[in-house]
Design an enzyme around this catalytic site. Sequence first.
Site, PDB file in Angstrom:
ATOM      1  N   HIS A  78      -2.163  -2.013  -9.661  1.00 23.84           N
ATOM      2  CA  HIS A  78      -3.228  -1.478  -8.791  1.00 23.84           C
ATOM      3  C   HIS A  78      -4.375  -2.474  -8.731  1.00 23.84           C
ATOM      4  CE1 HIS A  78      -6.160   1.327  -7.094  1.00 23.84           C
ATOM      5  NE2 HIS A  78      -5.087   1.956  -6.648  1.00 23.84           N
ATOM      6  N   ASP A 110       2.510   6.042  -6.493  1.00 21.84           N
ATOM      7  CA  ASP A 110       3.711   5.958  -5.657  1.00 21.84           C
ATOM      8  C   ASP A 110       5.022   6.003  -6.444  1.00 21.84           C
ATOM      9  OD1 ASP A 110       2.626   5.997  -3.147  1.00 21.84           O
ATOM     10  OD2 ASP A 110       2.388   3.825  -3.015  1.00 21.84           O
ATOM     11  N   HIS A 156       0.880  -1.194   0.000  1.00 19.12           N
ATOM     12  CA  HIS A 156       0.000   0.000   0.000  1.00 19.12           C
ATOM     13  C   HIS A 156       0.909   1.233   0.000  1.00 19.12           C
ATOM     14  CE1 HIS A 156      -3.561   2.337   0.557  1.00 19.12           C
ATOM     15  NE2 HIS A 156      -3.865   2.058   1.813  1.00 19.12           N
TER      16      HIS A 156
HETATM   17  C1  SDX Z   1      -1.580   2.312  -3.234  1.00 17.80           C
HETATM   18  O1  SDX Z   1      -6.197   0.600  -3.343  1.00 17.80           O
HETATM   19  C2  SDX Z   1      -5.820   1.824  -3.525  1.00 17.80           C
HETATM   20  O2  SDX Z   1      -6.539   2.662  -4.002  1.00 17.80           O
HETATM   21  C3  SDX Z   1      -4.411   2.123  -3.064  1.00 17.80           C
HETATM   22  C4  SDX Z   1      -3.815   3.469  -3.473  1.00 17.80           C
HETATM   23  C5  SDX Z   1      -4.475   4.635  -2.703  1.00 17.80           C
HETATM   24  O3  SDX Z   1      -4.400   5.775  -3.199  1.00 17.80           O
HETATM   25  O4  SDX Z   1      -4.969   4.413  -1.607  1.00 17.80           O
HETATM   26  O5  SDX Z   1      -3.916   3.696  -4.863  1.00 17.80           O
HETATM   27  C6  SDX Z   1      -2.330   3.589  -3.038  1.00 17.80           C
HETATM   28  O6  SDX Z   1      -1.520   1.527  -2.306  1.00 17.80           O
HETATM   29  C7  SDX Z   1      -0.975   1.981  -4.588  1.00 17.80           C
HETATM   30  C8  SDX Z   1      -0.384   0.576  -4.658  1.00 17.80           C
HETATM   31  C9  SDX Z   1       0.984   0.561  -4.029  1.00 17.80           C
HETATM   32  N1  SDX Z   1       1.551  -0.799  -4.032  1.00 17.80           N
HETATM   33  C10 SDX Z   1       2.512  -1.186  -4.840  1.00 17.80           C
HETATM   34  O7  SDX Z   1       2.973  -0.436  -5.699  1.00 17.80           O
HETATM   35  C11 SDX Z   1       3.024  -2.570  -4.607  1.00 17.80           C
HETATM   36  C12 SDX Z   1       3.254  -3.292  -5.921  1.00 17.80           C
HETATM   37  N2  SDX Z   1       1.984  -3.596  -6.517  1.00 17.80           N
HETATM   38  C13 SDX Z   1       1.414  -4.831  -6.347  1.00 17.80           C
HETATM   39  O8  SDX Z   1       1.869  -5.703  -5.394  1.00 17.80           O
HETATM   40  C14 SDX Z   1      -0.042  -4.976  -6.761  1.00 17.80           C
HETATM   41  O9  SDX Z   1      -0.194  -4.453  -8.014  1.00 17.80           O
HETATM   42  C15 SDX Z   1      -1.122  -4.452  -5.802  1.00 17.80           C
HETATM   43  C16 SDX Z   1      -0.911  -4.949  -4.373  1.00 17.80           C
HETATM   44  C17 SDX Z   1      -1.136  -2.935  -5.792  1.00 17.80           C
HETATM   45  C18 SDX Z   1      -2.489  -4.956  -6.295  1.00 17.80           C
HETATM   46  O10 SDX Z   1      -2.495  -6.320  -6.187  1.00 17.80           O
HETATM   47  P1  SDX Z   1      -3.659  -7.312  -6.582  1.00 17.80           P
HETATM   48  O11 SDX Z   1      -4.842  -6.618  -7.109  1.00 17.80           O
HETATM   49  O12 SDX Z   1      -3.853  -8.245  -5.451  1.00 17.80           O
HETATM   50  O13 SDX Z   1      -3.014  -8.094  -7.815  1.00 17.80           O
HETATM   51  P2  SDX Z   1      -1.924  -9.244  -7.767  1.00 17.80           P
HETATM   52  O14 SDX Z   1      -0.873  -8.966  -6.766  1.00 17.80           O
HETATM   53  O15 SDX Z   1      -2.682 -10.551  -7.559  1.00 17.80           O
HETATM   54  O16 SDX Z   1      -1.309  -9.168  -9.188  1.00 17.80           O
HETATM   55  C19 SDX Z   1      -1.944  -9.695 -10.368  1.00 17.80           C
HETATM   56  C20 SDX Z   1      -0.842 -10.100 -11.321  1.00 17.80           C
HETATM   57  C21 SDX Z   1       0.123 -11.088 -10.694  1.00 17.80           C
HETATM   58  O17 SDX Z   1       0.662 -11.860 -11.737  1.00 17.80           O
HETATM   59  P3  SDX Z   1       0.125 -13.361 -11.956  1.00 17.80           P
HETATM   60  O18 SDX Z   1       0.356 -14.087 -10.664  1.00 17.80           O
HETATM   61  O19 SDX Z   1      -1.352 -13.229 -12.284  1.00 17.80           O
HETATM   62  O20 SDX Z   1       0.952 -13.852 -13.098  1.00 17.80           O
HETATM   63  O21 SDX Z   1      -0.040  -8.957 -11.674  1.00 17.80           O
HETATM   64  C22 SDX Z   1       1.293  -9.148 -11.206  1.00 17.80           C
HETATM   65  C23 SDX Z   1       1.190 -10.210 -10.111  1.00 17.80           C
HETATM   66  O22 SDX Z   1       2.400 -10.884  -9.937  1.00 17.80           O
HETATM   67  N3  SDX Z   1       1.716  -7.883 -10.587  1.00 17.80           N
HETATM   68  C24 SDX Z   1       2.962  -7.465 -10.508  1.00 17.80           C
HETATM   69  C25 SDX Z   1       2.893  -6.238  -9.864  1.00 17.80           C
HETATM   70  N4  SDX Z   1       1.619  -5.943  -9.607  1.00 17.80           N
HETATM   71  C26 SDX Z   1       0.903  -6.964 -10.051  1.00 17.80           C
HETATM   72  N5  SDX Z   1       4.106  -8.009 -10.888  1.00 17.80           N
HETATM   73  C27 SDX Z   1       5.246  -7.313 -10.637  1.00 17.80           C
HETATM   74  N6  SDX Z   1       5.254  -6.102 -10.015  1.00 17.80           N
HETATM   75  C28 SDX Z   1       4.089  -5.554  -9.627  1.00 17.80           C
HETATM   76  N7  SDX Z   1       4.101  -4.379  -9.027  1.00 17.80           N
END
Ligand code: SDX
Length: 378
Positions: free
Chosen positions: A263, A314, A224
């Site tokens: 996201h 971010d 997050h």
């Molecule tokens: C914020 O919710 C909000 O509104 C939050 C926010 C706000 O203003 O409040 O916008 C602020 O928290 C932004 C997010 C910050 N977090 C990150 O940057 C961390 C990195 N991102 C991820 O871990 C991920 O994208 C999430 C946690 C943000 C969302 O995760 P989900 O919806 O649970 O999706 P997932 O982790 O299951 O990913 C789906 C696929 C996966 O691949 P497969 O297993 O399907 O092959 O996408 C890939 C993931 O591995 N993936 C990534 C990735 N994000 C998703 N792969 C590499 N790097 C990434 N950052």
Amino acid sequence: MGQVENRMIKAAGLAGVVAGDTAISTVGKEGLDLNYRGYSIGDLAEHSTFEEVAYLLIYGKLPNLSELDIYRRKLVGLRDMPRELKVSLEQLPSGAHPMDVLRTGVSVLGCLEVEMEFGDVREHADRLVGCLGSMLVYWYHFSRTGKRISLVSEETTVAGYFLDLLSGETPTDKHRRCMDVSLILYAEHEFNASTFAARVVTSTMSDYYSAIAGGIGALRGPLHGGANEKAMELIEQFTTADEAERELRAIFERKEKVMGFGHRVYRDSDPRSDIIKAWSRELSGGSEKAYLYPVSERIEKVMWDEKRIFPNLDFYSASAYHYCGVPTEMFTPLFVMSRVAGWSAHIIEERGVGKLIRPSAEYTGPQPKSYQPIEKRS
Ligand code: SDX
């Protein structure tokens, strides 16, 4: 929510679950931009200030000129902290994470300025908008130098005040405005994890400060709000875009996540990213670490070309904050200083709902077993 025609619905991480109503913002809704109470994020970032946005979120409407002037003065008047809070902050070590410091500071303030019988919660919200920056920077300087800094500043905005306190110098107009825009962008985002945490606490009829402390705890993690610090740790390893690309490919091999990308709700882009990216580019010009911007751009390109994953707010906030002279461990606390406005709006809204948030779980534990008296256990 949770039960539809007697059927339990289940979604890991509550993905795709509509957990309630909100009139505060729209995120990822078909045909609608990200907006706060109907105003698009593009318009707010271009034309408004963080104080206007905080007022909009907390009081429900944009202020007129005289309301904004009164509100700004009110926030300035709320900057100073009770002596007991300063003394508490002085006990915290310099190695503490600033998010833990803010969480602690909010808890201490909640003991000193108790929310009596849920009086007007907006007074407490304004208090935190006014003094979270004071808490953070007061502790930061005291823990490093033993100096009790003055909390008096000529700066009339939350953004300018923070930068002034941090460096002891009047910020440039560009740095002040970049900080202001970033606070606007971070202020609100529907049912994200930290806001939902604050709403869960509120739904038990708990107090305002407990809900905010819960929000800070949820925001701290790198999935997050903590992602902006992790993004900085990534980009500052490189001085050239080619180096960054090589390491990114190694990260893919190791199947690690790249923080600051992806996201839960957005599919193709985060509408806030291009706005802060433009600020990062603008500020890179005058910096000795100008290379961080092309490094970031290359990471964005490779992530899109190889994974179709886009930067969230971010990612470019990291370099923008760095160019404003903010230490990396203060990036997520800045998110708190802004999001407190959104959390407060949601706390107010959740109180109007008045329904305990309590989902169910599917049981995956052992089948029933007979209890063995302790002397008979192996
Ligand atoms: C914020 O919710 C909000 O509104 C939050 C926010 C706000 O203003 O409040 O916008 C602020 O928290 C932004 C997010 C910050 N977090 C990150 O940057 C961390 C990195 N991102 C991820 O871990 C991920 O994208 C999430 C946690 C943000 C969302 O995760 P989900 O919806 O649970 O999706 P997932 O982790 O299951 O990913 C789906 C696929 C996966 O691949 P497969 O297993 O399907 O092959 O996408 C890939 C993931 O591995 N993936 C990534 C990735 N994000 C998703 N792969 C590499 N790097 C990434 N950052």
